[in-house]
Scaffold this motif. Structure first.
Motif, PDB file in Angstrom:
ATOM      1  N   ASN A  85       0.860  -1.560  -0.200  1.00  0.00           N
ATOM      2  CA  ASN A  85      -0.240  -0.075  -0.050  1.00  0.00           C
ATOM      3  C   ASN A  85       0.921   1.174  -0.029  1.00  0.00           C
ATOM      4  N   TYR A  86       1.930   1.218   0.656  1.00  0.00           N
ATOM      5  CA  TYR A  86       3.092   2.541   0.772  1.00  0.00           C
ATOM      6  C   TYR A  86       3.300   2.614  -0.584  1.00  0.00           C
ATOM      7  N   TYR A  87       3.820   1.529  -1.187  1.00  0.00           N
ATOM      8  CA  TYR A  87       4.397   1.868  -2.683  1.00  0.00           C
ATOM      9  C   TYR A  87       3.354   2.113  -3.457  1.00  0.00           C
ATOM     10  N   LEU A  88       2.340   1.587  -3.258  1.00  0.00           N
ATOM     11  CA  LEU A  88       1.407   2.034  -4.666  1.00  0.00           C
ATOM     12  C   LEU A  88       0.827   3.444  -4.135  1.00  0.00           C
ATOM     13  N   ASN A  89       0.576   3.745  -3.065  1.00  0.00           N
ATOM     14  CA  ASN A  89       0.008   5.162  -2.720  1.00  0.00           C
ATOM     15  C   ASN A  89       0.931   6.377  -2.739  1.00  0.00           C
ATOM     16  N   ILE A  90       2.230   6.130  -2.369  1.00  0.00           N
ATOM     17  CA  ILE A  90       3.058   7.180  -2.259  1.00  0.00           C
ATOM     18  C   ILE A  90       3.942   7.098  -3.364  1.00  0.00           C
ATOM     19  N   LEU A  91       4.851   5.968  -3.391  1.00  0.00           N
ATOM     20  CA  LEU A  91       6.113   5.878  -4.355  1.00  0.00           C
ATOM     21  C   LEU A  91       5.818   6.000  -5.630  1.00  0.00           C
ATOM     22  N   VAL A  92       4.595   5.485  -6.271  1.00  0.00           N
ATOM     23  CA  VAL A  92       4.175   5.263  -7.537  1.00  0.00           C
ATOM     24  C   VAL A  92       3.985   6.753  -8.177  1.00  0.00           C
ATOM     25  N   PRO A  93       3.059   7.349  -7.205  1.00  0.00           N
ATOM     26  CA  PRO A  93       2.700   8.743  -7.721  1.00  0.00           C
ATOM     27  C   PRO A  93       3.826   9.768  -7.753  1.00  0.00           C
ATOM     28  N   TYR A  94       4.934   9.544  -6.741  1.00  0.00           N
ATOM     29  CA  TYR A  94       5.977  10.355  -6.912  1.00  0.00           C
ATOM     30  C   TYR A  94       6.837   9.973  -7.986  1.00  0.00           C
ATOM     31  N   PHE A  95       7.019   8.928  -8.459  1.00  0.00           N
ATOM     32  CA  PHE A  95       8.055   8.836  -9.566  1.00  0.00           C
ATOM     33  C   PHE A  95       7.139   9.121 -10.780  1.00  0.00           C
ATOM     34  N   GLY A  96       5.717   9.069 -10.735  1.00  0.00           N
ATOM     35  CA  GLY A  96       5.080   9.612 -12.153  1.00  0.00           C
ATOM     36  C   GLY A  96       5.367  11.092 -11.998  1.00  0.00           C
ATOM     37  N   THR A  97       5.305  11.857 -10.963  1.00  0.00           N
ATOM     38  CA  THR A  97       5.570  13.456 -10.988  1.00  0.00           C
ATOM     39  C   THR A  97       7.121  13.690 -11.464  1.00  0.00           C
ATOM     40  N   LEU A  98       7.870  12.732 -11.061  1.00  0.00           N
ATOM     41  CA  LEU A  98       9.307  13.044 -11.497  1.00  0.00           C
ATOM     42  C   LEU A  98       9.425  12.642 -12.816  1.00  0.00           C
ATOM     43  N   LEU A  99       8.897  11.732 -13.448  1.00  0.00           N
ATOM     44  CA  LEU A  99       9.040  11.402 -14.868  1.00  0.00           C
ATOM     45  C   LEU A  99       8.289  12.552 -15.596  1.00  0.00           C
ATOM     46  N   ALA A 100       7.106  12.941 -15.203  1.00  0.00           N
ATOM     47  CA  ALA A 100       6.579  14.138 -15.741  1.00  0.00           C
ATOM     48  C   ALA A 100       7.315  15.388 -16.063  1.00  0.00           C
ATOM     49  N   GLY A 101       8.305  15.589 -15.176  1.00  0.00           N
ATOM     50  CA  GLY A 101       9.357  16.657 -15.147  1.00  0.00           C
ATOM     51  C   GLY A 101      10.222  16.428 -16.299  1.00  0.00           C
ATOM     52  N   LEU A 102      10.513  15.044 -16.340  1.00  0.00           N
ATOM     53  CA  LEU A 102      11.594  14.877 -17.476  1.00  0.00           C
ATOM     54  C   LEU A 102      10.938  14.829 -19.001  1.00  0.00           C
ATOM     55  N   LYS A 103       9.936  14.891 -18.926  1.00  0.00           N
ATOM     56  CA  LYS A 103       9.013  15.097 -20.139  1.00  0.00           C
ATOM     57  C   LYS A 103       9.311  16.300 -20.938  1.00  0.00           C
ATOM     58  N   ASN A 104       9.533  17.322 -20.335  1.00  0.00           N
ATOM     59  CA  ASN A 104       9.924  18.726 -20.670  1.00  0.00           C
ATOM     60  C   ASN A 104      11.228  18.567 -21.425  1.00  0.00           C
ATOM     61  N   VAL A 105      12.310  17.933 -20.721  1.00  0.00           N
ATOM     62  CA  VAL A 105      13.576  18.016 -21.131  1.00  0.00           C
ATOM     63  C   VAL A 105      13.645  17.222 -22.608  1.00  0.00           C
ATOM     64  N   PHE A 106      12.663  16.198 -22.691  1.00  0.00           N
ATOM     65  CA  PHE A 106      12.800  15.258 -23.948  1.00  0.00           C
ATOM     66  C   PHE A 106      11.941  16.030 -25.194  1.00  0.00           C
ATOM     67  N   SER A 107      11.312  16.983 -24.678  1.00  0.00           N
ATOM     68  CA  SER A 107      10.537  17.776 -25.974  1.00  0.00           C
ATOM     69  C   SER A 107      11.140  18.517 -26.818  1.00  0.00           C
ATOM     70  N   SER A 108      12.519  18.811 -26.461  1.00  0.00           N
ATOM     71  CA  SER A 108      13.237  19.733 -27.090  1.00  0.00           C
ATOM     72  C   SER A 108      13.910  18.872 -28.422  1.00  0.00           C
ATOM     73  N   LYS A 109      13.841  19.655 -29.609  1.00  0.00           N
ATOM     74  CA  LYS A 109      14.258  18.725 -31.039  1.00  0.00           C
ATOM     75  C   LYS A 109      15.640  18.407 -30.827  1.00  0.00           C
ATOM     76  N   TYR A 110      16.415  19.321 -30.005  1.00  0.00           N
ATOM     77  CA  TYR A 110      17.943  19.023 -30.007  1.00  0.00           C
ATOM     78  C   TYR A 110      18.253  17.668 -29.309  1.00  0.00           C
ATOM     79  N   VAL A 111      17.566  17.688 -28.197  1.00  0.00           N
ATOM     80  CA  VAL A 111      17.656  16.263 -27.150  1.00  0.00           C
ATOM     81  C   VAL A 111      17.201  15.161 -28.040  1.00  0.00           C
ATOM     82  N   SER A 112      16.072  15.427 -28.543  1.00  0.00           N
ATOM     83  CA  SER A 112      15.420  14.144 -29.561  1.00  0.00           C
ATOM     84  C   SER A 112      16.476  13.596 -30.340  1.00  0.00           C
ATOM     85  N   PHE A 113      16.967  14.778 -31.225  1.00  0.00           N
ATOM     86  CA  PHE A 113      18.074  14.326 -32.250  1.00  0.00           C
ATOM     87  C   PHE A 113      19.139  13.536 -31.722  1.00  0.00           C
TER      88      PHE A 113
END
Length: 137
Positions: A85-113
């Protein structure tokens, strides 16, 4: 024809009987034993740490994937896992937020290339290693 063969056999027999036997010199055994004593004893070399890491890495990845599947599955008998329950309720949403922040990094065309070039170079390296693998007999 029989006389020629008999003559050749007799000639070879006389030559073999007349030739002296080869024998080693008097100090032959002593020189060989001396060279054996001078040879240093070699200790077996241990495997370097990266070799152990390369051997362990696939098992660690498989164990991590199995653990990830077990922790995120909805199979009823897996609810007994402590801390699920700790894993599903706290850690999974935390990693989801962390990976959502990394989404902006990969949206650049230079990084994608750059990622595209790195992925293709890695694929070519893997193909080269696969086809140039040395076989041991």
């Amino acid at each position: 024809m029989e006389n020629d063969e008999l003559y050749k056999d007799d000639l070879l027999g006389r030559m073999i009987r007349q030739s002296p036997l080869d024998s080693p010199s008097d100090d032959f055994v002593g020189r060989i034993m001396e060279s054996i004593r001078e040879t240093p004893e070699t200790a077996p070399a241990g495997k370097p740490f990266p070799d152990y890491l390369k051997a362990f890495l696939p098992y660690a990845l498989v164990a991590f994937m199995v653990l990830l599947v077990l922790l995120t599955s909805d199979i009823p008998f897996l609810n007994w896992i402590p801390g699920k329950n700790y894993y599903l309720n706290i850690l999974v949403p935390y990693f989801g937020t962390l990976l959502a922040g990394l989404k902006n990094v990969f949206s650049s065309k230079y990084v994608s290339f750059g990622m595209l070039v790195l992925a293709s170079a890695g694929l070519l390296m893997l193909i080269d290693r696969f086809f140039s693998r040395k076989t041991t007999a």
